[in-house]
Design a protein around this motif. Structure first.
Motif, PDB file in Angstrom:
ATOM      1  N   LEU A   1       0.856  -1.175   0.000  1.00  0.00           N
ATOM      2  CA  LEU A   1       0.000   0.000   0.000  1.00  0.00           C
ATOM      3  C   LEU A   1       0.889   1.219   0.000  1.00  0.00           C
ATOM      4  CD1 LEU A   1      -2.472  -0.829   2.865  1.00  0.00           C
ATOM      5  CD2 LEU A   1      -2.915  -0.824   0.428  1.00  0.00           C
ATOM      6  N   LEU A   2       0.413   2.226  -0.598  1.00  0.00           N
ATOM      7  CA  LEU A   2       1.145   3.484  -0.494  1.00  0.00           C
ATOM      8  C   LEU A   2       1.114   3.934   0.936  1.00  0.00           C
ATOM      9  CD1 LEU A   2       0.382   6.046  -3.214  1.00  0.00           C
ATOM     10  CD2 LEU A   2       2.496   4.995  -2.566  1.00  0.00           C
TER      11      LEU A   2
ATOM     12  N   HIS B   1      -8.896   0.224   6.011  1.00  0.00           N
ATOM     13  CA  HIS B   1      -7.565   0.783   6.287  1.00  0.00           C
ATOM     14  C   HIS B   1      -7.398   2.116   5.542  1.00  0.00           C
ATOM     15  CE1 HIS B   1      -3.074   0.604   6.795  1.00  0.00           C
ATOM     16  NE2 HIS B   1      -3.159   1.376   5.718  1.00  0.00           N
ATOM     17  N   GLU B   2      -7.730   2.112   4.267  1.00  0.00           N
ATOM     18  CA  GLU B   2      -7.570   3.350   3.481  1.00  0.00           C
ATOM     19  C   GLU B   2      -8.509   4.439   3.998  1.00  0.00           C
ATOM     20  OE1 GLU B   2      -5.154   3.888   1.577  1.00  0.00           O
ATOM     21  OE2 GLU B   2      -4.456   1.833   1.574  1.00  0.00           O
TER      22      GLU B   2
ATOM     23  N   HIS C   1      -7.334   6.397   7.055  1.00  0.00           N
ATOM     24  CA  HIS C   1      -6.353   7.468   6.839  1.00  0.00           C
ATOM     25  C   HIS C   1      -7.017   8.832   6.645  1.00  0.00           C
ATOM     26  CE1 HIS C   1      -2.728   5.183   6.879  1.00  0.00           C
ATOM     27  NE2 HIS C   1      -2.938   4.534   5.759  1.00  0.00           N
TER      28      HIS C   1
ATOM     29  N   GLU D   1       0.173   3.996   9.973  1.00  0.00           N
ATOM     30  CA  GLU D   1      -0.163   2.711   9.340  1.00  0.00           C
ATOM     31  C   GLU D   1      -0.706   1.713  10.361  1.00  0.00           C
ATOM     32  OE1 GLU D   1      -0.602   2.623   6.421  1.00  0.00           O
ATOM     33  OE2 GLU D   1       0.736   4.116   5.558  1.00  0.00           O
TER      34      GLU D   1
ATOM     35  N   TYR E   1       2.927  -1.650   9.745  1.00  0.00           N
ATOM     36  CA  TYR E   1       1.531  -2.096   9.862  1.00  0.00           C
ATOM     37  C   TYR E   1       1.390  -3.099  11.000  1.00  0.00           C
ATOM     38  CZ  TYR E   1       0.992  -0.361   5.025  1.00  0.00           C
ATOM     39  OH  TYR E   1       0.974   0.395   3.899  1.00  0.00           O
TER      40      TYR E   1
HETATM   41 ZN   LIG Z   1      -2.014   2.952   4.960  1.00  0.00          ZN
END
Ligand SMILES: [Zn+2]
Length: 456
Positions: free
Chosen positions: A12-13, A290-291, A294, A315, A370
């Motif tokens: 993931l970025l 998760h995204e 953020h 993360e 993570y």
């Molecule tokens: Zn992330």
């Protein structure tokens, strides 16, 4: 960086920022360079042409973002006197004249396919129907050197008349000009109309498996509503959600966030087959959650990229927030979540034998941010709930971080750890300090102690 979100093969970025940026036109333009990016219809399909025009000729152009040297091969100068070279000393790509002429206008034909950039957003995220999203920050350029004055980039985008642009959630025909800044944004060009859901303006690739599409349309709003309630509502404008599926030979996928944007890209063609796997739905939900998490985290307030060695903060919490969202919204996901937590613990303790957390990003072990980060946040959640008899949780701490950052505190681990002090939990703080220390044995002991911090 390897990827803990296991539907993804590439990571993931990890760059993200939650700056609220205005993208309206601005009066003061520090950059004297006009950037024009154009998608042209040609006999053989389409071409992307990028040009820079300078008020004052420069010896060279340099880029703000230099994750690798791939512009040198993927950007073809239209003038044979122009080249893009990688300067190893400066660690940056440079546009220059082979014969030393001053530069006043240069144009390049771009390669609009997916390119994984380990330390940055992919330049292009192609959709299956020839639409494309691109990352505007990739285009930011300065004359001679980038200075503190280079903060704004006026960009003009032109598209064929049977396509349109989606910029900041708005559909625009033909062309648009905006002043970009900070880390840039994703901009869509193609024929697909965005879908307005309860929580986002969404561009979802129609070739994605039906289960992913449904999840993006129905689960994502629930997940975002959960974070809005638990952390804070988002700013007025609905965020953009881009989900692109290139359907090409490949095995990578990537997700990322930018201010008010979430994007996910699958650079492969086997998702229908993968969707048959029983864990696929849970993995997809975790990835989305998760995204989405953020978007609700405070980032830096000045556009400077975050401290990579502290990535366990953002993360790890995004992964743990994904676990809490799934646990709350999808009761039958519990055993999957428990497996992920156990796996994170194993991955983290094994990884810490090879690299301390602060160096993990340099050693190709970005996944430790993570896994170890999730174990740290899970322990904080458990201890805070225990100390407050369930009245407060990890969310409370993150809300306080949000407030502290809005008062001007730096959004890093130092501020975050200060916020744990009032809970009178020295064993927790010590274990976190050990887990994030430069001593690998202490780090493993710290994680083991954190893993055991249970409330119920
Ligand atoms: Zn992330």
């Amino acid at each position: 960086m390897t990827n803990p979100v296991r539907i993804l093969v590439t990571p993931l970025l990890t760059l993200f920022t939650l700056l609220l940026i205005s993208c309206t036109t601005s009066a003061s333009l520090a950059s004297p360079i006009a950037t024009v990016i154009e998608k042209l219809q040609t006999e053989n399909g389409t071409t992307w042409v990028l040009s820079y025009t300078l008020d004052k000729p420069a010896e060279r152009l340099v880029f703000v973002r230099n994750p690798d040297s791939s512009r040198a091969t993927r950007w073809q100068p239209e003038d044979s006197d122009i080249e893009i070279a990688y300067n190893i000393t400066e660690q940056q790509e440079i546009v220059r004249s082979r014969t030393g002429k001053p530069i006043s206008k240069v144009s390049f034909i771009l390669t609009p396919t997916y390119k994984h950039l380990g330390k940055d957003y992919a330049p292009f995220s192609p959709f299956s129907d020839s639409g494309n999203a691109f990352h505007s920050g990739r285009l930011f350029v300065c004359a001679n050197f980038c200075t503190d004055e280079d903060k704004e980039w006026p960009i003009t985008l032109k598209v064929p008349n049977d396509e349109h642009i989606v910029l900041n959630g708005k559909v625009v025909k033909d062309s648009v000009t905006w002043v970009d800044k900070n880390n840039g944004r994703q901009v869509y060009v193609g024929k697909q109309q965005p879908v307005i859901t309860n929580s986002a303006v969404a561009l979802i690739d129609p070739a994605l498996p039906k289960s992913i599409q449904a999840s993006l349309k129905y689960d994502m709003p629930k997940i975002m509503a959960y974070f809005s309630r638990s952390l804070h509502p988002l700013a007025a404008e609905k965020p953009m959600l881009l989900a692109s599926y290139a359907m090409v030979d490949g095995h990578s996928s990537q997700g990322g966030t930018l201010p008010n944007q979430i994007f996910m890209h699958w650079n492969r063609n086997d998702l229908d087959k993968r969707a048959e796997n029983s864990d696929f739905a849970n993995k997809t939900l975790w990835f989305f959650a998760h995204e989405a998490a953020h978007l609700y985290q405070p980032g830096s307030t000045d556009g400077v990229s975050e401290n990579r060695e502290q990535s366990w903060l953002h993360e790890g919490s995004a992964d743990y927030f994904a676990a809490t969202a799934m646990n709350y919204l999808y009761k039958d996901a519990n055993s999957y979540i428990q497996r992920r937590i156990r796996h994170a613990f194993e991955n983290c303790t094994q990884g810490l034998t090879q690299s301390i957390l602060a160096n993990a990003y340099k050693k190709g072990r970005f996944n430790l941010y993570y896994s170890c980060g999730m174990i740290i946040h899970r322990a904080i959640d458990n201890v805070v709930q225990q100390k407050t008899s369930g009245k407060e949780s990890l969310f409370t701490v993150w809300k306080q971080l949000q407030k502290a950052v809005s008062r001007g505190m730096p959004p890093g681990t130092a501020t975050f750890l200060t916020l744990l002090e009032p809970y009178n939990a020295p064993e927790l703080i010590n274990a976190i300090k050990n887990a994030t220390s430069n001593d690998d044995k202490k780090a493993i002991q710290g994680i083991q102690a954190l893993y055991k911090m249970h409330w119920q």
